[in-house]
Design a protein around this motif. Sequence first.
Motif, mmCIF file in Angstrom:
data_model
loop_
_atom_site.group_PDB
_atom_site.id
_atom_site.type_symbol
_atom_site.label_atom_id
_atom_site.label_comp_id
_atom_site.label_asym_id
_atom_site.label_seq_id
_atom_site.Cartn_x
_atom_site.Cartn_y
_atom_site.Cartn_z
ATOM 1 N N MET A 139 0.672 -1.151 -0.120
ATOM 2 C CA MET A 139 -0.222 0.075 -0.030
ATOM 3 C C MET A 139 0.933 1.205 -0.018
ATOM 4 O O MET A 139 1.815 1.278 0.655
ATOM 5 C CB MET A 139 -0.975 -0.009 1.168
ATOM 6 N N GLU A 140 0.352 2.088 -0.822
ATOM 7 C CA GLU A 140 1.335 3.190 -0.886
ATOM 8 C C GLU A 140 0.800 4.361 0.234
ATOM 9 O O GLU A 140 -0.425 4.411 0.631
ATOM 10 C CB GLU A 140 0.937 3.906 -2.379
ATOM 11 N N THR A 141 1.517 5.457 0.366
ATOM 12 C CA THR A 141 1.045 6.403 1.445
ATOM 13 C C THR A 141 -0.129 7.125 1.064
ATOM 14 O O THR A 141 -1.224 7.010 2.029
ATOM 15 C CB THR A 141 2.277 7.644 1.527
ATOM 16 N N LYS A 142 -0.583 7.437 -0.081
ATOM 17 C CA LYS A 142 -1.526 8.207 -0.551
ATOM 18 C C LYS A 142 -2.848 7.215 -0.228
ATOM 19 O O LYS A 142 -3.892 7.839 0.218
ATOM 20 C CB LYS A 142 -1.645 8.436 -2.278
ATOM 21 N N GLU A 143 -2.887 5.898 -0.709
ATOM 22 C CA GLU A 143 -3.751 4.942 -0.374
ATOM 23 C C GLU A 143 -4.175 4.951 1.045
ATOM 24 O O GLU A 143 -5.549 4.825 1.508
ATOM 25 C CB GLU A 143 -3.439 3.654 -0.935
ATOM 26 N N ALA A 144 -3.068 4.867 1.894
ATOM 27 C CA ALA A 144 -3.443 4.670 3.416
ATOM 28 C C ALA A 144 -4.125 6.081 3.855
ATOM 29 O O ALA A 144 -5.062 6.164 4.871
ATOM 30 C CB ALA A 144 -2.087 4.650 4.116
ATOM 31 N N VAL A 145 -3.584 7.316 3.288
ATOM 32 C CA VAL A 145 -4.235 8.511 3.752
ATOM 33 C C VAL A 145 -5.898 8.434 3.462
ATOM 34 O O VAL A 145 -6.598 8.824 4.309
ATOM 35 C CB VAL A 145 -3.394 9.624 3.231
ATOM 36 N N THR A 146 -6.047 7.977 2.241
ATOM 37 C CA THR A 146 -7.590 7.975 1.634
ATOM 38 C C THR A 146 -8.180 7.020 2.815
ATOM 39 O O THR A 146 -9.340 7.404 3.118
ATOM 40 C CB THR A 146 -7.632 7.506 0.280
ATOM 41 N N ALA A 147 -7.686 5.830 3.046
ATOM 42 C CA ALA A 147 -8.574 4.973 3.937
ATOM 43 C C ALA A 147 -8.734 5.408 5.111
ATOM 44 O O ALA A 147 -9.703 5.236 5.909
ATOM 45 C CB ALA A 147 -7.619 3.656 4.041
ATOM 46 N N LEU A 148 -7.717 5.926 5.795
ATOM 47 C CA LEU A 148 -7.563 6.450 7.216
ATOM 48 C C LEU A 148 -8.663 7.772 7.214
ATOM 49 O O LEU A 148 -9.203 7.797 8.222
ATOM 50 C CB LEU A 148 -6.161 6.889 7.775
ATOM 51 N N ALA A 149 -8.727 8.757 6.080
ATOM 52 C CA ALA A 149 -9.549 9.813 6.178
ATOM 53 C C ALA A 149 -10.912 9.307 5.911
ATOM 54 O O ALA A 149 -12.046 9.784 6.558
ATOM 55 C CB ALA A 149 -9.371 10.382 5.073
ATOM 56 N N ALA A 150 -11.200 8.189 5.349
ATOM 57 C CA ALA A 150 -12.512 7.562 5.040
ATOM 58 C C ALA A 150 -12.990 6.993 6.542
ATOM 59 O O ALA A 150 -13.943 7.079 7.112
ATOM 60 C CB ALA A 150 -12.613 6.421 4.197
ATOM 61 N N LEU A 151 -11.975 6.432 7.491
ATOM 62 C CA LEU A 151 -12.353 6.013 8.562
ATOM 63 C C LEU A 151 -12.415 6.894 9.959
ATOM 64 O O LEU A 151 -13.056 6.794 10.890
ATOM 65 C CB LEU A 151 -11.406 4.815 9.235
ATOM 66 N N ALA A 152 -12.055 8.256 9.646
ATOM 67 C CA ALA A 152 -11.927 9.281 10.734
ATOM 68 C C ALA A 152 -13.297 10.092 10.610
ATOM 69 O O ALA A 152 -13.238 11.324 10.735
ATOM 70 C CB ALA A 152 -10.850 10.247 10.250
ATOM 71 N N GLN A 153 -14.255 9.496 10.405
ATOM 72 C CA GLN A 153 -15.738 9.833 10.489
ATOM 73 C C GLN A 153 -16.632 8.954 11.230
ATOM 74 O O GLN A 153 -16.455 7.924 10.739
ATOM 75 C CB GLN A 153 -16.140 10.360 9.127
ATOM 76 N N GLU A 154 -17.125 9.212 12.229
ATOM 77 C CA GLU A 154 -18.086 8.456 13.189
ATOM 78 C C GLU A 154 -18.792 7.563 12.521
ATOM 79 O O GLU A 154 -18.910 6.311 12.781
ATOM 80 C CB GLU A 154 -18.953 9.409 14.282
ATOM 81 N N THR A 155 -19.790 8.080 11.418
ATOM 82 C CA THR A 155 -20.703 7.279 10.711
ATOM 83 C C THR A 155 -19.989 6.046 10.104
ATOM 84 O O THR A 155 -20.251 4.940 10.372
ATOM 85 C CB THR A 155 -21.742 7.965 9.941
ATOM 86 N N ARG A 156 -18.951 6.331 9.191
ATOM 87 C CA ARG A 156 -18.179 5.520 8.582
ATOM 88 C C ARG A 156 -17.323 4.577 9.207
ATOM 89 O O ARG A 156 -17.261 3.379 8.915
ATOM 90 C CB ARG A 156 -17.386 6.373 7.477
ATOM 91 N N LEU A 157 -16.980 5.107 10.490
ATOM 92 C CA LEU A 157 -16.288 4.115 11.059
ATOM 93 C C LEU A 157 -17.215 3.144 11.862
ATOM 94 O O LEU A 157 -16.930 1.815 11.721
ATOM 95 C CB LEU A 157 -15.305 4.898 12.375
ATOM 96 N N SER A 158 -18.633 3.651 12.224
ATOM 97 C CA SER A 158 -19.376 2.580 12.685
ATOM 98 C C SER A 158 -19.854 1.810 11.469
ATOM 99 O O SER A 158 -20.064 0.521 11.745
ATOM 100 C CB SER A 158 -20.529 3.348 12.999
ATOM 101 N N VAL A 159 -20.040 1.978 10.560
ATOM 102 C CA VAL A 159 -20.142 1.223 9.351
ATOM 103 C C VAL A 159 -19.367 0.134 9.017
ATOM 104 O O VAL A 159 -19.527 -1.261 8.895
ATOM 105 C CB VAL A 159 -20.758 2.026 8.097
ATOM 106 N N PHE A 160 -17.914 0.541 8.847
ATOM 107 C CA PHE A 160 -16.957 -0.470 8.722
ATOM 108 C C PHE A 160 -16.846 -1.554 9.597
ATOM 109 O O PHE A 160 -16.564 -2.447 9.492
ATOM 110 C CB PHE A 160 -15.698 0.226 8.578
#
Length: 120
Positions: A1-22
Amino acid sequence: METKEAVTALAALAQETRLSVFRLLVQAGPEAMSVGSIGEKLKVPPATLSFHLKELSHAGLVASRQESRFIYYMADFAQMAALMTFLTQNCCQGMPQECLTVMEMALEGCCAPPQAKRRS
């Protein structure tokens, strides 16, 4: 995984509803959940849920399939593992065995094999 992909994934998880869904999809395991079931379980309106699922999908953290008129989502465990690997790649100054015990114990809670029934 590249840094840009990791940042995108972490940004997606850095929101309460999305983290709950995941987390809900991770708990479901390889069995997918319908959008309706996810919404009911988390009490999220359909339009809001659609937006969050799109973000998780864009980050590669979830996959979907359509059956008839229903859409089912599941966690992408390969992407989750890639993110965890990226985060711990150079763990403990090149001595990953120091971290392994902690990681193994954490994963046992998630992925422990079912206990065999004991015979009396």
